[in-house]
Enzyme design. Structure first.
Site, PDB file in Angstrom:
ATOM      1  N   CYS A  55       7.727   3.593 -12.001  1.00  0.00           N
ATOM      2  CA  CYS A  55       6.453   3.953 -11.573  1.00  0.00           C
ATOM      3  C   CYS A  55       6.306   5.446 -11.615  1.00  0.00           C
ATOM      4  O   CYS A  55       7.191   6.211 -10.605  1.00  0.00           O
ATOM      5  CB  CYS A  55       6.111   3.332 -10.334  1.00  0.00           C
TER       6      CYS A  55
ATOM      7  N   CYS B 297       3.458  -3.164   8.567  1.00  0.00           N
ATOM      8  CA  CYS B 297       3.864  -3.492   7.423  1.00  0.00           C
ATOM      9  C   CYS B 297       5.158  -3.008   6.633  1.00  0.00           C
ATOM     10  O   CYS B 297       5.509  -1.709   6.769  1.00  0.00           O
ATOM     11  CB  CYS B 297       2.658  -2.853   6.203  1.00  0.00           C
TER      12      CYS B 297
ATOM     13  N   ARG C 205      -8.917  -0.281   2.718  1.00  0.00           N
ATOM     14  CA  ARG C 205      -8.131   0.781   3.490  1.00  0.00           C
ATOM     15  C   ARG C 205      -7.947   2.271   2.842  1.00  0.00           C
ATOM     16  O   ARG C 205      -7.642   2.424   1.712  1.00  0.00           O
ATOM     17  CB  ARG C 205      -7.078   0.335   3.572  1.00  0.00           C
TER      18      ARG C 205
ATOM     19  N   CYS D  50       2.882  -7.601   7.624  1.00  0.00           N
ATOM     20  CA  CYS D  50       2.785  -7.726   6.135  1.00  0.00           C
ATOM     21  C   CYS D  50       3.849  -7.105   5.451  1.00  0.00           C
ATOM     22  O   CYS D  50       4.699  -6.493   6.100  1.00  0.00           O
ATOM     23  CB  CYS D  50       1.710  -6.457   5.851  1.00  0.00           C
TER      24      CYS D  50
ATOM     25  N   CYS E  28      -3.276  -8.140  -0.224  1.00  0.00           N
ATOM     26  CA  CYS E  28      -3.572  -7.024   0.192  1.00  0.00           C
ATOM     27  C   CYS E  28      -3.006  -6.188  -1.271  1.00  0.00           C
ATOM     28  O   CYS E  28      -2.141  -6.281  -1.626  1.00  0.00           O
ATOM     29  CB  CYS E  28      -2.653  -6.282   1.053  1.00  0.00           C
TER      30      CYS E  28
ATOM     31  N   CYS F  63       6.064   7.319  -8.151  1.00  0.00           N
ATOM     32  CA  CYS F  63       6.861   6.997  -6.751  1.00  0.00           C
ATOM     33  C   CYS F  63       8.164   7.787  -6.637  1.00  0.00           C
ATOM     34  O   CYS F  63       9.141   7.943  -7.374  1.00  0.00           O
ATOM     35  CB  CYS F  63       7.230   5.545  -7.156  1.00  0.00           C
TER      36      CYS F  63
ATOM     37  N   CYS G 268      15.278   2.707  -6.477  1.00  0.00           N
ATOM     38  CA  CYS G 268      14.784   1.342  -7.188  1.00  0.00           C
ATOM     39  C   CYS G 268      14.757   1.761  -8.895  1.00  0.00           C
ATOM     40  O   CYS G 268      14.682   2.630  -9.294  1.00  0.00           O
ATOM     41  CB  CYS G 268      13.026   1.595  -6.931  1.00  0.00           C
TER      42      CYS G 268
HETATM   43  N1  SAM Z   1       8.527  -1.824  -4.550  1.00  0.00           N
HETATM   44  C1  SAM Z   1       7.294  -2.661  -4.173  1.00  0.00           C
HETATM   45  C2  SAM Z   1       6.367  -2.373  -5.112  1.00  0.00           C
HETATM   46  O1  SAM Z   1       6.253  -1.658  -5.981  1.00  0.00           O
HETATM   47  O2  SAM Z   1       5.382  -3.342  -5.195  1.00  0.00           O
HETATM   48  C3  SAM Z   1       6.942  -2.062  -2.776  1.00  0.00           C
HETATM   49  C4  SAM Z   1       6.522  -0.795  -2.336  1.00  0.00           C
HETATM   50  S1  SAM Z   1       5.583   0.625  -3.208  1.00  0.00           S
HETATM   51  C5  SAM Z   1       6.054   2.053  -2.739  1.00  0.00           C
HETATM   52  C6  SAM Z   1       4.024   0.084  -2.651  1.00  0.00           C
HETATM   53  C7  SAM Z   1       2.768   0.890  -3.361  1.00  0.00           C
HETATM   54  O3  SAM Z   1       2.824   2.184  -2.806  1.00  0.00           O
HETATM   55  C8  SAM Z   1       2.690   1.255  -4.600  1.00  0.00           C
HETATM   56  O4  SAM Z   1       2.426   0.014  -5.566  1.00  0.00           O
HETATM   57  C9  SAM Z   1       1.742   2.280  -4.793  1.00  0.00           C
HETATM   58  O5  SAM Z   1       0.466   1.909  -5.096  1.00  0.00           O
HETATM   59  C10 SAM Z   1       2.056   3.098  -3.402  1.00  0.00           C
HETATM   60  N2  SAM Z   1       2.602   4.397  -3.923  1.00  0.00           N
HETATM   61  C11 SAM Z   1       3.806   4.737  -4.165  1.00  0.00           C
HETATM   62  N3  SAM Z   1       4.097   6.037  -4.085  1.00  0.00           N
HETATM   63  C12 SAM Z   1       2.764   6.585  -4.038  1.00  0.00           C
HETATM   64  C13 SAM Z   1       2.190   7.874  -4.052  1.00  0.00           C
HETATM   65  N4  SAM Z   1       3.020   8.964  -4.508  1.00  0.00           N
HETATM   66  N5  SAM Z   1       0.964   7.999  -3.912  1.00  0.00           N
HETATM   67  C14 SAM Z   1      -0.028   7.125  -3.643  1.00  0.00           C
HETATM   68  N6  SAM Z   1       0.594   5.739  -3.449  1.00  0.00           N
HETATM   69  C15 SAM Z   1       1.908   5.462  -3.656  1.00  0.00           C
HETATM   70  C1  DTB Z   2      -0.413   1.203  -0.021  1.00  0.00           C
HETATM   71  O1  DTB Z   2      -1.377   0.695  -0.953  1.00  0.00           O
HETATM   72  N1  DTB Z   2      -0.035   2.092   0.152  1.00  0.00           N
HETATM   73  C2  DTB Z   2       1.140   2.226   0.991  1.00  0.00           C
HETATM   74  C3  DTB Z   2       1.453   0.707   1.234  1.00  0.00           C
HETATM   75  N2  DTB Z   2       0.424   0.186   0.408  1.00  0.00           N
HETATM   76  C4  DTB Z   2       2.744   0.187   0.825  1.00  0.00           C
HETATM   77  C5  DTB Z   2       2.100   2.875   0.495  1.00  0.00           C
HETATM   78  C6  DTB Z   2       1.836   4.661   0.122  1.00  0.00           C
HETATM   79  C7  DTB Z   2       3.035   5.197  -0.260  1.00  0.00           C
HETATM   80  C8  DTB Z   2       3.073   6.760  -0.524  1.00  0.00           C
HETATM   81  C9  DTB Z   2       3.980   7.260  -0.521  1.00  0.00           C
HETATM   82  C10 DTB Z   2       5.311   7.260   0.208  1.00  0.00           C
HETATM   83  O2  DTB Z   2       5.134   7.591   1.233  1.00  0.00           O
HETATM   84  O3  DTB Z   2       6.425   6.985  -0.161  1.00  0.00           O
HETATM   85 FE1  SF4 Z   3      10.037   0.583  -7.025  1.00  0.00          FE
HETATM   86 FE2  SF4 Z   3       8.225   2.546  -6.323  1.00  0.00          FE
HETATM   87 FE3  SF4 Z   3       7.797   1.075  -8.297  1.00  0.00          FE
HETATM   88 FE4  SF4 Z   3       7.915   0.052  -5.682  1.00  0.00          FE
HETATM   89  S1  SF4 Z   3       6.517   1.789  -6.649  1.00  0.00           S
HETATM   90  S2  SF4 Z   3       8.602  -0.746  -7.858  1.00  0.00           S
HETATM   91  S3  SF4 Z   3       9.367   1.135  -4.816  1.00  0.00           S
HETATM   92  S4  SF4 Z   3       9.395   2.679  -8.187  1.00  0.00           S
END
Ligand code: SAM
Ligand code: DTB
Ligand code: SF4
Length: 334
Positions: free
Chosen positions: A56, A96, A260, A128, A188, A59, A52
């Site tokens: 973030c 989802c 959640r 979702c 959500c 992430c 990506c």
């Molecule tokens: N790329 C899209 C976005 O950012 O909206 C969708 C996928 S993104 C991985 C969805 C959500 O996962 C993020 O907004 C964040 O709240 C959660 N998330 C990602 N990595 C995480 C982590 N290490 N711990 C907790 N939540 C995480």
């Molecule tokens: C949300 O609030 N938590 C989920 C879902 N929406 C998409 C994602 C959590 C991701 C945790 C790190 C991972 O497994 O990559």
């Molecule tokens: Fe990309 Fe992760 Fe940020 Fe979603 S949360 S936009 S997957 S870097």
């Protein structure tokens, strides 16, 4: 009463209550507005993983951090539908699909996502997606394909957001949420505890959520999963009481919203999770994987549900009860 005119002062007063008093009040609101024996069970699948462009800080899927995540392009529709069927068979009622995109592009991948949405919807599950930013027309196409909910998190307060993500703004997020709401898709939207934010930041995020034109249908509260290679890898582990406080406050502010207990459950004991349910959490992600990280498996959660006297919630229950759905009760119960 459902209110979206909460003030920051009022939220502060709720948030800082002595912990057990806060939990008692949240549990009271929960009993008044919801069936506390029921917990919604959702399953996640990463349909496009890693690589990506965003930054973030939490992430594992951001290309710029070296996290060892296995990158793959969009999965074939058949594979996704097979996984959805397995999730349904294991008791999930919401499925989802997540993609590591900054935004949706109008291309063949998006057409394939629309097919996946149609397929999962036809299975009778709430479907979702979480795909990044959307245009108005993309939100409309997803709604037409039968998308039930769209996940798009604010993650933290408007004030702290810039410390965590620099490649898009809080307003970008709010604009997508508005498009989702206008397309008639359930919103959500939630955040993460443990990013290094202050209590004030948590209050300000909750303020943003509970003063949206309509409360989100669901609010995921994630505990940061600390990923090696990301800037937040050495953050301290989230304190369970911080999760409980956040969940309880969300429950009081947004009485009918699905709150959640999301990422971070592998690091929580059953008694700790039980406290979160007591404080008003009524939804979880189930299945042994979130998007890229581990989650308790179905068997472990079934044992927890049996122990705590919880049962999985049926699909489309919230909309049937609130009566503001495209889906009619007869269709749900036939
Ligand atoms: N790329 C899209 C976005 O950012 O909206 C969708 C996928 S993104 C991985 C969805 C959500 O996962 C993020 O907004 C964040 O709240 C959660 N998330 C990602 N990595 C995480 C982590 N290490 N711990 C907790 N939540 C995480
Ligand atoms: C949300 O609030 N938590 C989920 C879902 N929406 C998409 C994602 C959590 C991701 C945790 C790190 C991972 O497994 O990559
Ligand atoms: Fe990309 Fe992760 Fe940020 Fe979603 S949360 S936009 S997957 S870097």
């Amino acid at each position: 009463m459902i209110r979206n005119n909460w003030t920051k002062e009022e939220i502060h007063e709720v948030y800082q209550l002595p912990l057990l008093e806060l939990v008692y009040r949240a549990a009271t609101v929960h009993r008044k507005f919801n069936n506390t024996a029921e917990v919604q069970v959702c399953t996640l699948l990463s349909v496009k993983t890693g690589g990506c462009s965003e930054d973030c800080a939490y992430c594992p899927q951001a290309a710029r951090y070296h996290t060892g995540v296995q990158v793959h392009g969009l999965l074939p529709t058949g594979e996704v539908l097979e996984y959805a069927q397995k999730a349904k068979d294991a008791g999930s009622t919401r499925f989802c699909m997540g993609a590591a995109w900054r935004e949706v592009r109008d291309n063949r991948d998006f057409d394939r996502i629309l097919d996946m949405v149609k397929g999962v919807n036809a299975m009778g599950m709430e479907v979702c997606c979480t795909l990044g930013m959307l245009t108005e027309s993309q939100a409309g196409k997803l709604a037409d394909a039968g998308l039930y909910a769209y996940n798009h998190n604010l993650d933290t307060s408007p004030e702290y957001y810039g410390e965590i993500i620099s490649t898009r703004t809080y307003d970008d997020r709010l604009n997508t949420l508005e498009r989702v709401r206008k397309a008639g898709i359930s919103v959500c939207c939630g955040g993460i505890v443990g990013l290094g934010e202050t209590h004030e930041d948590r209050i300000n995020m909750l303020y943003t959520l509970c003063t949206l034109p309509q409360h989100p249908g669901s609010v995921p509260i994630n505990a940061l999963v600390r990923i090696k290679g990301t800037p937040l890898e050495n953050n301290p582990k989230v304190d369970i009481w911080d999760m409980v406080r956040m969940i309880a406050t969300a429950r009081i502010l947004m009485p009918k919203t699905m709150v959640r207990l999301s990422a971070g459950r592998t690091e929580m004991s059953v008694p700790e999770q039980a406290f979160c349910f007591m404080a008003g959490a009524n939804s979880i992600f189930a299945g042994d994987k979130l998007l890229t990280t581990a989650n308790p498996g179905f068997e472990e959660d079934n044992a927890m549900f049996a122990l705590l006297g919880l049962t999985p919630m049926e699909a489309f229950k919230q909309e049937v009860e609130t009566g503001n759905s495209k889906i009619k009760a007869e269709e749900v119960f036939k």
